[in-house]
Design an enzyme around this catalytic site. Structure first.
Site, PDB file in Angstrom:
ATOM      1  N   ASP A   1       0.841  -1.207   0.000  1.00  0.00           N
ATOM      2  CA  ASP A   1       0.000   0.000   0.000  1.00  0.00           C
ATOM      3  C   ASP A   1       0.877   1.258   0.000  1.00  0.00           C
ATOM      4  OD1 ASP A   1       0.872  -0.222   2.602  1.00  0.00           O
ATOM      5  OD2 ASP A   1      -1.112   0.016   3.515  1.00  0.00           O
ATOM      6  N   SER A   2       2.209   1.069   0.046  1.00  0.00           N
ATOM      7  CA  SER A   2       3.128   2.188  -0.203  1.00  0.00           C
ATOM      8  C   SER A   2       2.856   2.785  -1.585  1.00  0.00           C
ATOM      9  CB  SER A   2       4.586   1.721  -0.100  1.00  0.00           C
ATOM     10  OG  SER A   2       4.785   0.535  -0.853  1.00  0.00           O
TER      11      SER A   2
ATOM     12  N   ASP B   1      -1.119  -6.036  -0.425  1.00  0.00           N
ATOM     13  CA  ASP B   1      -1.494  -5.465   0.875  1.00  0.00           C
ATOM     14  C   ASP B   1      -2.993  -5.218   0.974  1.00  0.00           C
ATOM     15  OD1 ASP B   1       0.756  -5.273   2.415  1.00  0.00           O
ATOM     16  OD2 ASP B   1       1.198  -3.189   1.892  1.00  0.00           O
TER      17      ASP B   1
ATOM     18  N   GLU C   1      -1.312  -5.607   8.424  1.00  0.00           N
ATOM     19  CA  GLU C   1      -0.519  -5.112   9.546  1.00  0.00           C
ATOM     20  C   GLU C   1      -1.179  -5.473  10.874  1.00  0.00           C
ATOM     21  OE1 GLU C   1       0.195  -0.898   9.079  1.00  0.00           O
ATOM     22  OE2 GLU C   1       0.945  -1.167   7.047  1.00  0.00           O
TER      23      GLU C   1
ATOM     24  N   GLU D   1       9.191  -4.458  10.099  1.00  0.00           N
ATOM     25  CA  GLU D   1       9.580  -3.134   9.614  1.00  0.00           C
ATOM     26  C   GLU D   1      10.224  -2.306  10.728  1.00  0.00           C
ATOM     27  OE1 GLU D   1       6.758  -1.160   7.120  1.00  0.00           O
ATOM     28  OE2 GLU D   1       7.928   0.703   7.069  1.00  0.00           O
TER      29      GLU D   1
END
Ligand code: KIV
Length: 279
Positions: free
Chosen positions: A44-45, A83, A114, A181
């Site tokens: 989703d970056s 994602d 996440e 991360e």
């Protein structure tokens, strides 16, 4: 046949390091896939590097499906993970399953979400319907960034213990791997030695079973944020800007296009045309 989740699991057993790179579009995804990268991650970056958002919060399911479809058209060899964007899985298990299904129908082989132990039940439910899940702990851009900003995770004994517990609970819930991360390298190494599934580090040191980078960071194409952990293998922005400046000059001076770039009609047809229009 492209790589499978089982292939990625086997890599840890065989002590082979796993390479993961983000991909969002057909052209770059084809290059990544051809380069032998093990996993293409439609992160989703994309919201930041492709759409120019400040963070990943505004990213929608429709956008993630579009990016996933483009990458799946390019992919021949790598595993493709997509994602789940912010609020596509947090509100209910039903949302999580339906939205995971949408990404799979768009071409993903697995989804990533996440969250630590709070996501265990949701992860089990997605895995139970047959969709492989990659976990993501440490810095969680969808939420940690809202409360703390971009901070290294696991610097104290207590936060480190929480991360280790989260990793164990995600493994129990059925994830096939975990992205770590910006976790201190000591804690990332302990987690990697504790769980039997592969860990994929980003800013978490060499003790992880694999590494992921955002493709624009690796190629030197995104200058807004330059994380310490993102190794630049080239400075593509510089070359792109150089080429664009030369193009502009060539257009202005008439050097471009040259004869090899245009198409012609026959002399005979041209003559007839000129006669008809009287020139
Ligand atoms: O969205 C993303 O690109 C990611 C990776 C950086 C792990 O989640």
């Amino acid at each position: 046949m492209h790589k499978t989740v089982q292939d990625i699991l086997n890599m840890k057993k065989e002590k082979k390091k796993i390479s993961v790179i983000t991909s969002y579009d057909y052209t770059l995804a084809s290059l990544c896939d051809n380069s032998g990268i093990d996993v293409l991650l439609v992160g989703d970056s994309a919201g930041m590097v492709m759409l120019g958002y400040e963070n990943t919060i505004p990213v929608t399911m429709d956008q993630m499906c579009m990016f996933t479809e483009a990458v799946s058209r390019a992919r021949k060899n790598s595993l493709l993970v997509s994602d789940l964007p912010f609020m596509s899985y947090q509100a209910s298990i039903e949302d999580a399953i339906n939205n995971s299904g949408r990404l799979i129908k768009a071409g993903a082989d697995a989804v990533k979400l996440e969250g630590g132990s709070v996501m265990a039940e949701t992860i089990s439910a997605i895995v139970d319907v047959g969709i492989p899940v990659m976990g993501h702990i440490g810095l969680q851009p969808q939420t940690t960034v809202l409360s703390q900003g971009y901070k290294v995770q696991g610097k104290t004994k207590d936060t480190a213990m929480r991360l280790i517990e989260d990793a164990k609970e995600l493994e129990e819930a059925g994830v096939f791997s975990i992205a770590l991360e910006m976790v201190t390298h000591e804690v990332a190494k302990i987690i990697s030695e504790t769980v039997s599934i592969p860990t994929i580090g980003i800013g978490s040191g060499v003790g992880c079973d694999g590494q992921v980078l955002v493709v624009q960071d690796l190629l030197g194409m995104y200058d807004k944020i330059k994380p310490k952990f993102a190794k630049r293998y080239m400075n593509l922005s510089e070359d792109i800007v150089k080429s664009l400046k030369i193009f502009k000059k060539d257009v202005e001076s008439g050097v471009f296009p040259a004869a090899e770039h245009w198409f012609s009609m026959s002399e005979e047809e041209l003559k007839k045309l000129r006669e008809q229009i009287g020139s």
